[in-house]
Design a protein around this motif. Sequence first.
Motif, mmCIF file in Angstrom:
data_model
loop_
_atom_site.group_PDB
_atom_site.id
_atom_site.type_symbol
_atom_site.label_atom_id
_atom_site.label_comp_id
_atom_site.label_asym_id
_atom_site.label_seq_id
_atom_site.Cartn_x
_atom_site.Cartn_y
_atom_site.Cartn_z
ATOM 1 N N ASP A 41 55.955 41.197 40.992
ATOM 2 C CA ASP A 41 56.967 41.528 41.292
ATOM 3 C C ASP A 41 56.853 43.213 41.863
ATOM 4 O OD1 ASP A 41 58.362 39.519 40.311
ATOM 5 O OD2 ASP A 41 58.080 40.797 38.828
ATOM 6 N N HIS A 42 56.079 43.668 42.729
ATOM 7 C CA HIS A 42 56.001 44.748 43.042
ATOM 8 C C HIS A 42 55.494 44.713 44.557
ATOM 9 C CE1 HIS A 42 56.488 47.145 38.903
ATOM 10 N NE2 HIS A 42 56.980 48.153 39.083
ATOM 11 N N HIS B 3 65.146 48.231 47.280
ATOM 12 C CA HIS B 3 64.082 47.799 45.442
ATOM 13 C C HIS B 3 62.268 49.403 45.190
ATOM 14 C CE1 HIS B 3 64.499 43.910 46.561
ATOM 15 N NE2 HIS B 3 64.951 44.557 48.363
ATOM 16 N N ALA C 86 70.016 44.204 47.689
ATOM 17 C CA ALA C 86 68.585 44.102 47.854
ATOM 18 C C ALA C 86 68.255 43.296 48.646
ATOM 19 C CB ALA C 86 68.556 43.395 45.887
ATOM 20 N N LEU D 283 62.860 39.563 48.967
ATOM 21 C CA LEU D 283 61.749 40.219 48.045
ATOM 22 C C LEU D 283 62.229 39.097 46.665
ATOM 23 C CD1 LEU D 283 61.311 44.235 49.583
ATOM 24 C CD2 LEU D 283 59.524 42.091 50.091
ATOM 25 N N SER E 29 64.751 42.398 41.675
ATOM 26 C CA SER E 29 64.383 42.577 40.612
ATOM 27 C C SER E 29 62.962 43.319 41.613
ATOM 28 C CB SER E 29 64.171 41.768 39.484
ATOM 29 O OG SER E 29 62.538 40.295 40.036
ATOM 30 N N THR E 30 62.053 42.815 42.609
ATOM 31 C CA THR E 30 60.858 43.533 43.283
ATOM 32 C C THR E 30 60.852 45.201 43.458
ATOM 33 O OG1 THR E 30 60.403 41.445 44.146
ATOM 34 C CG2 THR E 30 59.384 43.085 44.539
ATOM 35 N N ARG E 31 60.844 45.788 42.863
ATOM 36 C CA ARG E 31 60.417 46.951 43.299
ATOM 37 C C ARG E 31 58.749 47.441 44.337
ATOM 38 N NH1 ARG E 31 64.363 47.624 42.242
ATOM 39 N NH2 ARG E 31 64.937 50.302 42.571
#
Length: 193
Positions: A77-78, A112, A138, A142, A145-147
């Motif tokens: 998730d990054h 993000h 967002a 992606l 919740s993707t950072r």
Amino acid sequence: MERFGQHAGTVAAAVPVGLAEAHAKAHAAHRAAGLKKRSPYGVTLAGVVRENLAETARELGESVRDVRGYEYAVIHDHALFPFRYADKPKPLDRARLPANVSPTRRRLFRAHGPQGPDALFDVDGTVATEEYLGLQEAFEELGASTRLVCVFFTADAENGIHAIHWGEAHLEPDRTFTWLYKEQLPVAPVPLE
């Protein structure tokens, strides 16, 4: 470990190697083009770096997501966001997005990237412009919740990769960055042609 889980060591080792390989290909493209300008180097470097990071994600069984025609590696998730911030050695605190940066890149950071310090005034949907709200939205590609994990580096065609930093950076209104967390990665040797 917090960002990449069990893949942390592999990703930390793959980033410098991927950048060195990208430099070798970009240098070859620059020489083959025979131009005095360095644009073949920069364009090739940016594309190959993204491809190498995407290949690392695939090898790890992680995601590769397409955002407006560009592939981004998403691991645990990054999303890895590579950016050459200078073509000569320059301290990370002097990194800045160009004035003509695409709205997509700005939006990636706003939606993000880490949230910056509290604003003086909260802007709600009733007074915010459509453009402002769009920057905060967002990318569905992606995942909300993707950072972002920024992979910032300096490089030039003659000398290769000078320095590599990665971490979490908040994009400021003046196009500079406030780093909430950062690490310097080693520079890998350029593979022989």
